[in-house]
Design an enzyme around this catalytic site. Structure first.
Site, PDB file in Angstrom:
ATOM      1  N   CYS A   2       0.881  -1.163   0.000  1.00  0.00           N
ATOM      2  CA  CYS A   2       0.000   0.000   0.000  1.00  0.00           C
ATOM      3  C   CYS A   2       0.918   1.212   0.000  1.00  0.00           C
ATOM      4  O   CYS A   2       2.123   1.086   0.226  1.00  0.00           O
ATOM      5  CB  CYS A   2      -0.830   0.054   1.269  1.00  0.00           C
ATOM      6  SG  CYS A   2      -1.984  -1.308   1.432  1.00  0.00           S
ATOM      7  N   GLY A  29      -0.978   0.805  -4.953  1.00  0.00           N
ATOM      8  CA  GLY A  29      -2.311   0.281  -4.672  1.00  0.00           C
ATOM      9  C   GLY A  29      -3.355   1.095  -5.382  1.00  0.00           C
ATOM     10  O   GLY A  29      -3.299   2.328  -5.366  1.00  0.00           O
ATOM     11  N   ASN A 100       0.870   0.163   6.017  1.00  0.00           N
ATOM     12  CA  ASN A 100       1.417  -0.582   4.880  1.00  0.00           C
ATOM     13  C   ASN A 100       2.092  -1.820   5.431  1.00  0.00           C
ATOM     14  O   ASN A 100       3.059  -1.710   6.178  1.00  0.00           O
ATOM     15  CB  ASN A 100       2.435   0.291   4.127  1.00  0.00           C
ATOM     16  CG  ASN A 100       3.111  -0.431   2.966  1.00  0.00           C
ATOM     17  OD1 ASN A 100       4.159  -0.014   2.513  1.00  0.00           O
ATOM     18  ND2 ASN A 100       2.544  -1.505   2.492  1.00  0.00           N
ATOM     19  N   GLY A 101       1.558  -2.980   5.074  1.00  0.00           N
ATOM     20  CA  GLY A 101       2.160  -4.222   5.555  1.00  0.00           C
ATOM     21  C   GLY A 101       1.096  -5.244   5.861  1.00  0.00           C
ATOM     22  O   GLY A 101      -0.054  -5.114   5.441  1.00  0.00           O
ATOM     23  N   TYR A 242      10.603  -4.789  -8.039  1.00  0.00           N
ATOM     24  CA  TYR A 242       9.357  -4.523  -8.759  1.00  0.00           C
ATOM     25  C   TYR A 242       8.493  -3.407  -8.188  1.00  0.00           C
ATOM     26  O   TYR A 242       7.985  -2.571  -8.931  1.00  0.00           O
ATOM     27  CB  TYR A 242       8.543  -5.831  -8.788  1.00  0.00           C
ATOM     28  CG  TYR A 242       7.135  -5.695  -9.308  1.00  0.00           C
ATOM     29  CD1 TYR A 242       6.875  -5.574 -10.672  1.00  0.00           C
ATOM     30  CD2 TYR A 242       6.051  -5.670  -8.429  1.00  0.00           C
ATOM     31  CE1 TYR A 242       5.575  -5.446 -11.143  1.00  0.00           C
ATOM     32  CE2 TYR A 242       4.740  -5.546  -8.903  1.00  0.00           C
ATOM     33  CZ  TYR A 242       4.515  -5.433 -10.259  1.00  0.00           C
ATOM     34  OH  TYR A 242       3.242  -5.295 -10.724  1.00  0.00           O
TER      35      TYR A 242
END
Ligand code: SF4
Length: 452
Positions: A2, A29, A100-101, A242
């Site tokens: 995210c 996201g 985020n995670g 990526y």
């Protein structure tokens, strides 16, 4: 994966800063977006969709403090209840959380909180953090103790930006899985997942938060606190392969340089005779340039991306992903016709995209397609916030490289070795990464999996 951000603005335009920061983080996201504002109370807006679809000018109310989030789902379904920031109203005031995670122990934590009387409005693990925080803040007076207590209970990856009344607290978990950095902007400060968001605001990068470190932004002042000591790190290596934008710098490593270096080493490890090097756009381009530079072969485009279609891997449903591959790229037939092509991609997850693209190139008359992959095979699931949940979805968990070559329909297929990948990052000063999806060895205990 995210994107998260928090901003302080003397001129009450924190909401605008977050809006533009989320734009820059949109690649992290695309399912939902949300902003929470604090100005004489907390208000928020969150909806399914892209940042540009969710917010209008009128939504960006004047505020000194704001935090924001763009989401793609890992724990919890893709629906509005799971959109962030999560807001809880508590005795100490309003708390908004952008996370985020992914918490490995979310089921256990949720059960415990429910037994203690907490009521959840979503099935996302991020709401667990909001609920726990509201309880801990009642007991612990000092933020350092509060973060210590919170972190002693959470297992997994959790970079967070919190808005607690008129204060922003941003922290990185003790192993530093997900990135988070701090910058100075014209009339305040910004914290965000990637430095590209600071650049988009013409801000000045201050530094990355260290694993186990928090920054508190209050009344125009920054205070850094180290709340957890850890003798190791586990920064997600896939951020460099990526996820992150190539114009970001994460933990001192320029993502673009990291990817070209990976491409160079890939060319050394797996050379081939071909007419030119090409990339699967966009994420394979940087490694392809590195490959071309090292191999001495020219770089040429033969696939063109429709930029208005989202990233396929990040889309949560398989049928959507397959349809999107077809919509997403087209072949420049004149370039492919009768040519031997080295096609560089950043990674292969399910092989859906690679297979379709090789098919398209062959249909366009390519004589040979040699696929080169800028990462080692992904053999194990990610439990830390990336949508690779089961071995079944990962082609390399049950197939050899030779078998994958057959599935993809390539004339040859080679991956970058793990040693090569680590050498590329080490050369740029990086060390101590999470490589669990490439090795099957996890940096924290995950039931049923091996630990490093
Ligand atoms: S398992 Fe893979 S994708 Fe997940 S955090 Fe570790 S390196 Fe990143």
């Amino acid at each position: 994966m995210c994107g998260i951000a928090g901003a302080y603005s003397e001129n009450f335009i924190a909401g605008k800063y977050i809006y533009y920061a989320l734009f820059s983080l949109q690649h992290r996201g695309q399912e939902s977006a949300g902003i929470a504002f604090y100005s004489d109370g907390l208000r928020y807006k969150k909806q399914m969709g892209l940042v540009s679809e969710v917010f209008s000018k009128e939504d960006l109310i004047p505020a000194k403090y704001a935090i924001g989030h763009v989401r793609y789902s890992t724990t919890g379904l893709s629906r509005l209840e799971n959109a962030q920031p999560f807001v809880v109203r508590s005795k100490i005031g309003n708390i908004a959380v952008a996370h985020n995670g992914n918490l490995v122990n979310h089921a256990e934590l949720r059960r415990k909180l429910e037994n203690e009387g907490s009521v959840f409005t979503s099935d996302s693990d991020s709401e667990i953090i909001a609920q726990m925080l509201s309880k801990i803040l009642l007991i612990e007076g000092d933020y350092k103790e509060c973060l210590q207590e919170l972190n002693s209970k959470l297992i997994g990856s959790h970079s967070c930006v919190l808005l607690i009344n008129d204060k922003i607290i941003a922290y990185r978990d003790p192993l530093g899985f997900r990135p988070l950095c701090v910058g100075e902007i014209e009339d305040g400060y910004i914290v965000c997942s990637e430095s590209c968001a600071i650049d988009s605001l013409e801000g000045k990068f201050i530094r990355d938060l260290e694993p186990g470190e928090a920054v508190i932004i209050e009344d125009g002042e920054l205070e850094f606190i180290k709340f957890a000591k850890s003798n190791r790190k586990a920064v997600c290596i896939f951020e460099y392969i990526y996820f992150a934008r190539p114009d970001s710098i994460i933990d001192g490593i320029n993502v673009y340089k990291a990817r070209t270096e990976m491409g160079r080493i890939l060319a050394e490890e797996s050379p081939t005779n071909a007419d030119f090097v090409s990339a699967v756009p966009d994420s394979g381009i940087t490694a392809a340039i590195g490959y071309a530079t090292r191999s001495g072969l020219p770089y040429m485009e033969c696939l063109i991306k429709n930029r208005y279609v989202g990233r396929t891997f990040i889309m949560p449903k398989q049928e959507l992903r397959e349809l999107l591959v077809k919509l997403k790229v087209n072949v420049i037939k004149e370039n492919a016709m009768n040519k031997r092509i080295v096609l560089v991609d950043d990674s292969i997850v399910r092989a859906t995209t690679s297979k379709k693209i090789v098919e398209m190139l062959k249909r366009a008359g390519a004589k040979e397609v040699h696929v080169r992959v800028g990462s080692p095979p992904i053999i194990a699931p990610c439990y830390f916030g990336i949508d690779m949940k089961t071995r079944k979805e990962l082609v390399a968990s049950s197939h050899s490289v030779e078998e994958i070559k057959e599935i993809v329909g390539a004339d040859s297929l080679c991956y970058l070795s793990l040693k090569g990948l680590l050498t590329a990052l080490k050369k740029l000063g990086g060390k101590e990464f999470c490589t669990a999806c490439l090795t099957g060895k996890y940096p924290v205990p995950v039931p049923g999996e091996l630990t490093e």
